[in-house]
Design an enzyme around this catalytic site. Structure first.
Site, short mmCIF file in Angstrom:
data_model
loop_
_atom_site.label_atom_id
_atom_site.label_comp_id
_atom_site.label_asym_id
_atom_site.label_seq_id
_atom_site.Cartn_x
_atom_site.Cartn_y
_atom_site.Cartn_z
N GLY A 88 0.78 -0.97 0.14
CA GLY A 88 -0.19 0.04 -0.02
C GLY A 88 0.82 1.26 -0.22
O GLY A 88 1.81 1.33 0.43
N ARG A 154 0.05 -5.70 -5.25
CA ARG A 154 0.05 -6.83 -4.38
C ARG A 154 -0.09 -8.04 -5.04
O ARG A 154 -0.34 -7.89 -6.39
CB ARG A 154 -1.36 -6.62 -3.38
CG ARG A 154 -1.22 -5.55 -2.28
CD ARG A 154 -2.47 -5.46 -1.53
NE ARG A 154 -2.63 -4.14 -0.82
CZ ARG A 154 -1.95 -3.91 0.13
NH1 ARG A 154 -0.99 -4.50 0.67
NH2 ARG A 154 -2.27 -2.59 0.75
N THR A 208 5.36 0.93 6.67
CA THR A 208 4.05 0.53 7.14
C THR A 208 3.51 1.91 7.88
O THR A 208 4.01 2.66 8.81
CB THR A 208 4.36 -0.30 8.26
OG1 THR A 208 3.18 -0.13 9.28
CG2 THR A 208 5.71 -0.20 9.24
N ASP A 212 3.34 -0.55 12.40
CA ASP A 212 3.29 -2.01 12.80
C ASP A 212 4.47 -3.05 12.63
O ASP A 212 4.36 -4.03 13.31
CB ASP A 212 1.89 -2.66 12.46
CG ASP A 212 1.73 -2.68 11.23
OD1 ASP A 212 2.72 -2.33 10.53
OD2 ASP A 212 0.74 -3.34 10.74
N ARG A 255 -5.15 -1.51 10.72
CA ARG A 255 -5.76 -2.95 10.62
C ARG A 255 -5.52 -3.84 11.92
O ARG A 255 -6.63 -4.51 12.33
CB ARG A 255 -5.21 -3.84 9.22
CG ARG A 255 -5.25 -3.13 7.84
CD ARG A 255 -4.55 -3.78 7.11
NE ARG A 255 -4.76 -5.31 6.97
CZ ARG A 255 -5.75 -5.66 6.34
NH1 ARG A 255 -6.70 -4.99 5.56
NH2 ARG A 255 -6.32 -6.92 6.23
P1 ATP Z 1 1.22 -2.94 3.42
O1 ATP Z 1 0.41 -4.34 4.12
O2 ATP Z 1 1.83 -2.15 4.41
O3 ATP Z 1 0.29 -2.56 2.34
P2 ATP Z 1 2.86 -5.42 2.39
O4 ATP Z 1 4.33 -5.15 1.76
O5 ATP Z 1 2.65 -5.87 3.60
O6 ATP Z 1 2.46 -3.58 2.69
P3 ATP Z 1 1.23 -6.99 0.57
O7 ATP Z 1 0.43 -6.76 -0.53
O8 ATP Z 1 0.91 -7.92 1.79
O9 ATP Z 1 1.76 -5.45 1.25
O10 ATP Z 1 2.75 -7.64 -0.05
C1 ATP Z 1 3.33 -6.93 -1.04
C2 ATP Z 1 3.99 -8.06 -1.62
O11 ATP Z 1 4.75 -9.00 -1.07
C3 ATP Z 1 3.15 -8.85 -2.66
O12 ATP Z 1 3.18 -8.39 -4.11
C4 ATP Z 1 3.39 -10.31 -2.61
O13 ATP Z 1 4.09 -10.72 -3.59
C5 ATP Z 1 4.49 -10.23 -1.42
N1 ATP Z 1 4.20 -10.96 -0.13
C6 ATP Z 1 3.27 -10.44 0.60
N2 ATP Z 1 3.17 -11.70 1.85
C7 ATP Z 1 3.99 -12.54 1.33
C8 ATP Z 1 4.50 -13.86 2.16
N3 ATP Z 1 3.89 -14.13 3.12
N4 ATP Z 1 5.59 -14.39 1.56
C9 ATP Z 1 6.00 -13.86 0.25
N5 ATP Z 1 5.69 -13.03 -0.40
C10 ATP Z 1 4.74 -12.09 0.08
#
Ligand code: ATP
Ligand code: MG
Length: 439
Positions: A88, A154, A208, A212, A255
């Site tokens: 995000g 994502r 983040t 968090d 969240r």
């Molecule tokens: P935010 O939650 O702050 O928006 P984030 O990095 O957690 O950011 P996600 O959409 O969950 O956002 O993940 C971003 C990218 O990371 C995704 O494109 C996905 O490919 C990868 N990703 C997410 N979760 C995992 C996981 N558990 N293991 C490996 N890759 C992951």
């Protein structure tokens, strides 16, 4: 129990190349600029915690200091760096991209930096996203804009295909700016690189907006975000005071962690109730939200509720939907509360003017304020120092005002949230005069 082993950052190999810093500062004595390997930052922050471990000093859990090192691993003349932003939006993403490019260029003389578009998806060749050449000219003013000039996404991507692309493009260092999911992804990419015996470094700058991610101190963009949220709370206060029986709900991000709600509410003391995921509340009963709200409106004429999006999820049917990355889609607590409050005031025959504020996307999309811009710049510089020194599978953070290098698995093994027994929540209770328990 955290141990020193948990905090050991992985290196790609021995650093043998003299840092160009000496040239950069015009032959001045550079010793004071370099961080030393023995300059480690304590994990524990009280004597009591340290004493309770009962181990010699050198076995205490400590972080590697972030900053420039006397010897570096990668030769700047031949080093190619890739940058990607995932997850995000958050204020400050462009500041981080900009500072990575400028630090690589100015300090190290690395001229070859490319950006991948739209997150990890843009690193998989078959998705057809072009790479962008990130020059100092290209990034010069991007910090004035919100969002990320590289775009984001994502959704799961195959680490094997990502490593194929890194090899094909001759990338030596991948800088990942993203949240918890992105860091898990970065770790998997690092594991695939290690499995293939490649020397490609992966260094993250954790993003983040909810603040968090654990152990890294306050996250960049957070202070800009809660300042923006505080503006909506102020506007809500003005609205409810002008209305008869005015009640406003201001929904903010959070969240699983209610930091934005807490800090935004504390910023101007305009909130009457703060509802966060970490603290359960009931609607009914003398000490439930509805009675307390009714009383507050009778006594003061109006009330403002600051609601973190993940609060009160136990009060509404669980959603079984997930987003593209597998994160659970939250139930609509704001809509539910609006209905319940409207019904309750009608039953009591009490006048109500309901106002709803949802500043979420407005908060995410603003450029970083001056303080966050500085923070982004310094985090990015720390990340570049670590990357050039051959560190990998790590993120940068700032613990008690010291920049540190932290292994990715350490920050993805848990999450940071507001402690209901902690001093932050106590400050919120003091500011709102809401009772300790609403159940
Ligand atoms: P935010 O939650 O702050 O928006 P984030 O990095 O957690 O950011 P996600 O959409 O969950 O956002 O993940 C971003 C990218 O990371 C995704 O494109 C996905 O490919 C990868 N990703 C997410 N979760 C995992 C996981 N558990 N293991 C490996 N890759 C992951
Ligand atoms: Mg996430």
């Amino acid at each position: 129990m955290v141990t020193l082993d948990d905090l050991q950052v992985r290196s790609l190999g021995t650093s043998t190349i003299d840092s160009p810093l000496a040239l950069y500062v015009g032959g001045r004595e550079t010793n004071e600029y370099y961080v030393g390997e023995t300059d480690r930052i304590l994990y524990d922050d009280t004597l009591e915690l340290i004493a309770a471990r009962g181990v010699p000093l050198e076995e205490l859990p400590t972080f590697e200091a972030g900053g420039p090192r006397r010897k570096i691993f990668f030769d700047p003349a031949t080093t190619r760096v890739g940058v990607v932003t995932c997850g995000g939006l958050c204020p400050g993403l462009n500041d981080v991209i900009r500072a990575i490019v400028l630090e690589l260029d100015t300090h190290y003389g690395v001229r070859d930096v490319v950006g991948f578009q739209h997150g990890y998806a843009g690193m998989v060749e078959s998705n057809g996203h072009e790479i962008v050449s990130l020059t100092p000219e290209y990034v010069a003013r991007i910090n004035e804009r919100g969002g990320t000039i590289l775009g984001s996404s994502r959704g799961a991507q195959d680490p094997g295909l990502i490593v194929d692309r890194l090899v094909e493009l001759g990338i030596d260092i991948l800088m990942v700016i993203g949240g918890d999911g992105s860091m898990r992804g970065a770790h998997n990419i690092g594991a695939e690189i290690e499995r293939r015996g490649l020397t490609i470094g992966i260094v993250g700058v954790p993003k983040t907006i909810d603040n968090d991610i654990p152990h890294i101190g306050q996250s960049f963009g957070f202070s800009t975000a809660f300042a923006k949220a505080a503006e909506s709370i102020k506007a809500a206060r003005v609205e409810v005071e002008a209305a008869v029986g005015g009640v406003a709900i201001v929904k903010v991000m959070g969240r699983h962690a209610g930091f934005i709600a807490c800090y935004a509410a504390l910023a101007n003391h305009d909130a009457d109730f703060v509802l966060i995921p970490e603290v359960q509340f009931s609607l009914d009963g003398d000490n439930g939200l509805l009675s307390l709200l009714s009383r507050r409106v009778r006594e003061r004429g109006s009330a403002v509720i600051v609601l973190a999006e993940g609060a009160g999820q136990d009060l509404i049917p669980a959603s079984d939907r997930t987003d593209a990355s597998g994160n659970a889609v939250l139930g609509d607590i704001a809509g539910f509360l609006r209905d319940q409050i409207t019904k309750d005031f009608a039953n009591r025959g009490q006048a109500l003017t309901m106002r709803y504020f949802n500043p979420g996307y407005a908060i995410r999309s603003v450029p970083a304020d001056a303080s966050d811009s500085v923070y982004c710049t310094r985090l990015a510089q720390t990340a570049v120092h670590a990357a050039m020194a051959g560190r990998t599978d790590m993120v940068v953070g700032r613990r008690r005002h010291r920049f540190v290098n932290v292994p990715i698995p350490f920050v993805t093994s848990g999450s940071h949230s507001v402690s209901p027994d902690g001093d932050l929540w106590l400050s919120v209770l003091e500011s709102t005069a809401q009772p300790f328990s609403m159940s």
